[in-house]
Design a protein around this motif. Sequence first.
Motif, PDB file in Angstrom:
ATOM      1  N   SER A  30      17.088 -18.789  15.373  1.00  0.00           N
ATOM      2  CA  SER A  30      18.311 -18.218  15.941  1.00  0.00           C
ATOM      3  C   SER A  30      19.248 -19.290  16.478  1.00  0.00           C
ATOM      4  O   SER A  30      20.400 -19.017  16.789  1.00  0.00           O
ATOM      5  CB  SER A  30      17.961 -17.252  17.073  1.00  0.00           C
ATOM      6  OG  SER A  30      17.276 -17.945  18.114  1.00  0.00           O
ATOM      7  N   TRP A  32      18.490 -20.869  19.280  1.00  0.00           N
ATOM      8  CA  TRP A  32      18.156 -20.986  20.698  1.00  0.00           C
ATOM      9  C   TRP A  32      17.211 -22.160  20.925  1.00  0.00           C
ATOM     10  O   TRP A  32      16.341 -22.462  20.101  1.00  0.00           O
ATOM     11  CB  TRP A  32      17.455 -19.727  21.183  1.00  0.00           C
ATOM     12  CG  TRP A  32      18.332 -18.521  21.300  1.00  0.00           C
ATOM     13  CD1 TRP A  32      19.638 -18.400  20.914  1.00  0.00           C
ATOM     14  CD2 TRP A  32      17.946 -17.254  21.823  1.00  0.00           C
ATOM     15  NE1 TRP A  32      20.090 -17.142  21.160  1.00  0.00           N
ATOM     16  CE2 TRP A  32      19.084 -16.406  21.720  1.00  0.00           C
ATOM     17  CE3 TRP A  32      16.780 -16.739  22.359  1.00  0.00           C
ATOM     18  CZ2 TRP A  32      19.057 -15.085  22.146  1.00  0.00           C
ATOM     19  CZ3 TRP A  32      16.748 -15.420  22.781  1.00  0.00           C
ATOM     20  CH2 TRP A  32      17.873 -14.600  22.675  1.00  0.00           C
ATOM     21  N   THR A 128      14.499 -12.598  18.938  1.00  0.00           N
ATOM     22  CA  THR A 128      15.742 -11.832  19.068  1.00  0.00           C
ATOM     23  C   THR A 128      15.673 -10.514  18.311  1.00  0.00           C
ATOM     24  O   THR A 128      16.464  -9.614  18.568  1.00  0.00           O
ATOM     25  CB  THR A 128      16.938 -12.639  18.541  1.00  0.00           C
ATOM     26  OG1 THR A 128      16.785 -12.836  17.128  1.00  0.00           O
ATOM     27  CG2 THR A 128      17.039 -13.985  19.240  1.00  0.00           C
ATOM     28  N   ALA A 206      19.648 -17.741  25.446  1.00  0.00           N
ATOM     29  CA  ALA A 206      20.683 -18.159  24.492  1.00  0.00           C
ATOM     30  C   ALA A 206      21.448 -19.387  24.971  1.00  0.00           C
ATOM     31  O   ALA A 206      21.974 -20.162  24.166  1.00  0.00           O
ATOM     32  CB  ALA A 206      21.651 -17.004  24.250  1.00  0.00           C
ATOM     33  N   GLU A 207      21.505 -19.583  26.297  1.00  0.00           N
ATOM     34  CA  GLU A 207      22.273 -20.695  26.850  1.00  0.00           C
ATOM     35  C   GLU A 207      21.406 -21.811  27.411  1.00  0.00           C
ATOM     36  O   GLU A 207      21.902 -22.896  27.704  1.00  0.00           O
ATOM     37  CB  GLU A 207      23.191 -20.174  27.980  1.00  0.00           C
ATOM     38  CG  GLU A 207      24.233 -19.166  27.510  1.00  0.00           C
ATOM     39  CD  GLU A 207      25.190 -19.778  26.498  1.00  0.00           C
ATOM     40  OE1 GLU A 207      25.561 -20.955  26.653  1.00  0.00           O
ATOM     41  OE2 GLU A 207      25.547 -19.073  25.531  1.00  0.00           O
TER      42      GLU A 207
END
Length: 210
Positions: A30, A32, A128, A206-207
């Motif tokens: 993804s 990430w 995810t 995600a961050e």
Amino acid sequence: MNTLEKIFAGKLLAVKAIKLQPTNPFTWASGWKSPFYCDNRKTLSFPDLRSFVKTELARIVLEQFDDADVVAGVATGAIAQGAMVADLLNKPFVYVRSKPKDHGMENLIEGDLKEGQKVVVIEDLISTGGSSLKAVEAIRRAGCEVVGMVASYTYGFDVAEKAFADADVRLVTLTNYEAVVAQAVESGYIKADEVALLAEWRKNPAEWGK
């Protein structure tokens, strides 16, 4: 947390299918970044554990999705598990590629899947949920009904839970993030400061690490 979740979490840790690298994060498909990685494919190398996974996945299929006509594995991680479950239950097996073959019949779904059949999907891991639900979409486009999905492990991210709810797919797993972390702490595999780091990562995966 039920007994199966704890038992399987302990088995994953015992064969080092769980990896923790806070200073050298993994990059998932993804995109990430993650300090935590679960590799359920490693269970295939241990006959007793492989049999445990096969049996428990099959048991859940029988208990929760007994109306399934066909077992489908998601490539590539769940092809082996799905085939073993189908064999144990004496049901047809197909698997869903991440993208169509670029030669021959250009198949996306490999095997003999007939329109109108009910399918239970086997997955090794849910992050995810993107690749898993793409497989569901492919099966539905083939004119079949997905009765549910059974996976070995889930991180339990909100984004995945919402995606499964939006896609109207019922998901059942053998174990999950909470059970693995709890067993890792109990066994001494993870230290207290690492638990805090994992909790921070899980708040916004995600961050994290950017």
